[in-house]
Motif scaffolding. Structure first.
Motif, PDB file in Angstrom:
ATOM      1  N   GLN A   1     -52.745 -25.899 -14.951  1.00 12.21           N
ATOM      2  CA  GLN A   1     -51.639 -25.180 -14.340  1.00 12.21           C
ATOM      3  C   GLN A   1     -51.584 -25.511 -12.846  1.00 12.21           C
ATOM      4  O   GLN A   1     -52.623 -25.564 -12.192  1.00 12.21           O
ATOM      5  CB  GLN A   1     -51.804 -23.668 -14.529  1.00 12.21           C
ATOM      6  CG  GLN A   1     -50.647 -22.837 -14.045  1.00 12.21           C
ATOM      7  CD  GLN A   1     -49.437 -22.929 -14.958  1.00 12.21           C
ATOM      8  OE1 GLN A   1     -49.504 -23.521 -16.028  1.00 12.21           O
ATOM      9  NE2 GLN A   1     -48.336 -22.371 -14.531  1.00 12.21           N
ATOM     10  N   VAL A   2     -50.403 -25.706 -12.321  1.00 11.73           N
ATOM     11  CA  VAL A   2     -50.232 -25.979 -10.902  1.00 11.73           C
ATOM     12  C   VAL A   2     -49.266 -24.958 -10.337  1.00 11.73           C
ATOM     13  O   VAL A   2     -48.294 -24.584 -10.988  1.00 11.73           O
ATOM     14  CB  VAL A   2     -49.722 -27.426 -10.671  1.00 11.73           C
ATOM     15  CG1 VAL A   2     -48.385 -27.656 -11.332  1.00 11.73           C
ATOM     16  CG2 VAL A   2     -49.652 -27.725  -9.194  1.00 11.73           C
ATOM     17  N   GLN A   3     -49.557 -24.488  -9.141  1.00 16.57           N
ATOM     18  CA  GLN A   3     -48.665 -23.572  -8.442  1.00 16.57           C
ATOM     19  C   GLN A   3     -48.073 -24.290  -7.239  1.00 16.57           C
ATOM     20  O   GLN A   3     -48.780 -25.009  -6.528  1.00 16.57           O
ATOM     21  CB  GLN A   3     -49.423 -22.318  -8.013  1.00 16.57           C
ATOM     22  CG  GLN A   3     -49.862 -21.462  -9.195  1.00 16.57           C
ATOM     23  CD  GLN A   3     -50.503 -20.162  -8.757  1.00 16.57           C
ATOM     24  OE1 GLN A   3     -51.182 -20.105  -7.745  1.00 16.57           O
ATOM     25  NE2 GLN A   3     -50.294 -19.112  -9.531  1.00 16.57           N
ATOM     26  N   LEU A   4     -46.790 -24.070  -7.014  1.00 19.09           N
ATOM     27  CA  LEU A   4     -46.053 -24.759  -5.967  1.00 19.09           C
ATOM     28  C   LEU A   4     -45.463 -23.740  -5.004  1.00 19.09           C
ATOM     29  O   LEU A   4     -44.859 -22.750  -5.447  1.00 19.09           O
ATOM     30  CB  LEU A   4     -44.934 -25.604  -6.580  1.00 19.09           C
ATOM     31  CG  LEU A   4     -45.358 -26.603  -7.648  1.00 19.09           C
ATOM     32  CD1 LEU A   4     -44.130 -27.256  -8.291  1.00 19.09           C
ATOM     33  CD2 LEU A   4     -46.263 -27.669  -7.058  1.00 19.09           C
ATOM     34  N   VAL A   5     -45.592 -24.005  -3.709  1.00 15.89           N
ATOM     35  CA  VAL A   5     -45.051 -23.108  -2.696  1.00 15.89           C
ATOM     36  C   VAL A   5     -44.268 -23.930  -1.681  1.00 15.89           C
ATOM     37  O   VAL A   5     -44.846 -24.772  -0.971  1.00 15.89           O
ATOM     38  CB  VAL A   5     -46.162 -22.324  -1.979  1.00 15.89           C
ATOM     39  CG1 VAL A   5     -45.553 -21.425  -0.904  1.00 15.89           C
ATOM     40  CG2 VAL A   5     -46.973 -21.499  -2.979  1.00 15.89           C
ATOM     41  N   ALA A  24     -49.067 -27.765  -3.257  1.00  9.38           N
ATOM     42  CA  ALA A  24     -49.482 -27.557  -4.647  1.00  9.38           C
ATOM     43  C   ALA A  24     -50.946 -27.166  -4.721  1.00  9.38           C
ATOM     44  O   ALA A  24     -51.768 -27.661  -3.944  1.00  9.38           O
ATOM     45  CB  ALA A  24     -49.247 -28.829  -5.448  1.00  9.38           C
ATOM     46  N   SER A  25     -51.238 -26.288  -5.638  1.00 12.45           N
ATOM     47  CA  SER A  25     -52.627 -25.929  -5.897  1.00 12.45           C
ATOM     48  C   SER A  25     -53.200 -26.884  -6.931  1.00 12.45           C
ATOM     49  O   SER A  25     -52.482 -27.626  -7.593  1.00 12.45           O
ATOM     50  CB  SER A  25     -52.719 -24.504  -6.430  1.00 12.45           C
ATOM     51  OG  SER A  25     -52.068 -24.430  -7.690  1.00 12.45           O
ATOM     52  N   GLY A  26     -54.506 -26.883  -7.057  1.00 14.15           N
ATOM     53  CA  GLY A  26     -55.139 -27.665  -8.099  1.00 14.15           C
ATOM     54  C   GLY A  26     -55.552 -29.049  -7.639  1.00 14.15           C
ATOM     55  O   GLY A  26     -55.130 -29.530  -6.586  1.00 14.15           O
ATOM     56  N   CYS A  96     -39.020 -27.278  -5.303  1.00 19.88           N
ATOM     57  CA  CYS A  96     -39.802 -28.418  -5.737  1.00 19.88           C
ATOM     58  C   CYS A  96     -40.295 -28.156  -7.162  1.00 19.88           C
ATOM     59  O   CYS A  96     -40.410 -27.005  -7.591  1.00 19.88           O
ATOM     60  CB  CYS A  96     -40.962 -28.728  -4.804  1.00 19.88           C
ATOM     61  SG  CYS A  96     -42.281 -27.516  -4.779  1.00 19.88           S
ATOM     62  N   ALA A  97     -40.550 -29.236  -7.858  1.00 16.96           N
ATOM     63  CA  ALA A  97     -40.969 -29.147  -9.248  1.00 16.96           C
ATOM     64  C   ALA A  97     -41.959 -30.260  -9.545  1.00 16.96           C
ATOM     65  O   ALA A  97     -41.940 -31.314  -8.884  1.00 16.96           O
ATOM     66  CB  ALA A  97     -39.757 -29.253 -10.171  1.00 16.96           C
ATOM     67  N   TRP A 113     -42.507 -25.043 -11.313  1.00 16.77           N
ATOM     68  CA  TRP A 113     -41.519 -24.844 -10.253  1.00 16.77           C
ATOM     69  C   TRP A 113     -42.058 -23.943  -9.159  1.00 16.77           C
ATOM     70  O   TRP A 113     -42.861 -23.032  -9.426  1.00 16.77           O
ATOM     71  CB  TRP A 113     -40.264 -24.172 -10.836  1.00 16.77           C
ATOM     72  CG  TRP A 113     -39.480 -25.068 -11.728  1.00 16.77           C
ATOM     73  CD1 TRP A 113     -39.660 -25.262 -13.073  1.00 16.77           C
ATOM     74  CD2 TRP A 113     -38.408 -25.919 -11.336  1.00 16.77           C
ATOM     75  NE1 TRP A 113     -38.742 -26.187 -13.543  1.00 16.77           N
ATOM     76  CE2 TRP A 113     -37.961 -26.599 -12.493  1.00 16.77           C
ATOM     77  CE3 TRP A 113     -37.772 -26.184 -10.125  1.00 16.77           C
ATOM     78  CZ2 TRP A 113     -36.912 -27.523 -12.458  1.00 16.77           C
ATOM     79  CZ3 TRP A 113     -36.728 -27.088 -10.101  1.00 16.77           C
ATOM     80  CH2 TRP A 113     -36.300 -27.741 -11.258  1.00 16.77           C
ATOM     81  N   GLY A 114     -41.604 -24.204  -7.931  1.00 15.65           N
ATOM     82  CA  GLY A 114     -41.857 -23.295  -6.845  1.00 15.65           C
ATOM     83  C   GLY A 114     -40.827 -22.173  -6.838  1.00 15.65           C
ATOM     84  O   GLY A 114     -39.912 -22.129  -7.676  1.00 15.65           O
TER      85      GLY A 114
END
Length: 123
Positions: A1-5, A24-26, A96-97, A113-114
């Protein structure tokens, strides 16, 4: 899983510039194709551009070609959208995606998606 800000949105006059960032995290960021999209109320999400995993290839919508530039820094897990010569019609929420299944310009292809950042261009 990735989180976007996303960050960097704001109000700018026509002809001005803004740079959006998407953090992005991860630890697998470099394995993702990254895309930027935008959306205005009542309209479908619109493709802006995308960048390959290495950053060596980019792809833009005709409406922004020559004005917007996408880049990425895999060491910082960040993708950027440099927007120059902004026009009032660029006003939108920008997203962003990450990690499209196949087609880079189709929103439904993306898995992550952010939350979006507002860009407003005044005339």
């Amino acid at each position: 899983q990735v989180q976007l800000v996303e960050s960097g949105g704001g109000l700018v006059q026509a002809g001005g510039s803004l740079r959006l960032s998407c953090a992005a995290s991860g630890r697998t960021f470099s394995s993702y194709v990254m895309g930027w999209f935008r959306q205005t109320p009542g309209k479908e999400r619109e493709f802006v551009g995308a960048i390959s995993r290495s950053g060596g290839s980019t792809y833009y919508a005709d409406s922004v070609k020559g004005r917007f530039t996408i880049s990425r820094d895999n060491a910082k897990n960040t993708v950027y959208l440099q927007m120059n010569s902004l026009k009032p019609e660029d006003t939108a929420v920008y997203y962003c995606a990450a990690d499209p299944a196949s087609r880079w310009n189709i929103p439904n292809e993306y898995n992550h998606w952010g939350q979006g950042t507002q860009v407003t261009v005044s005339s």
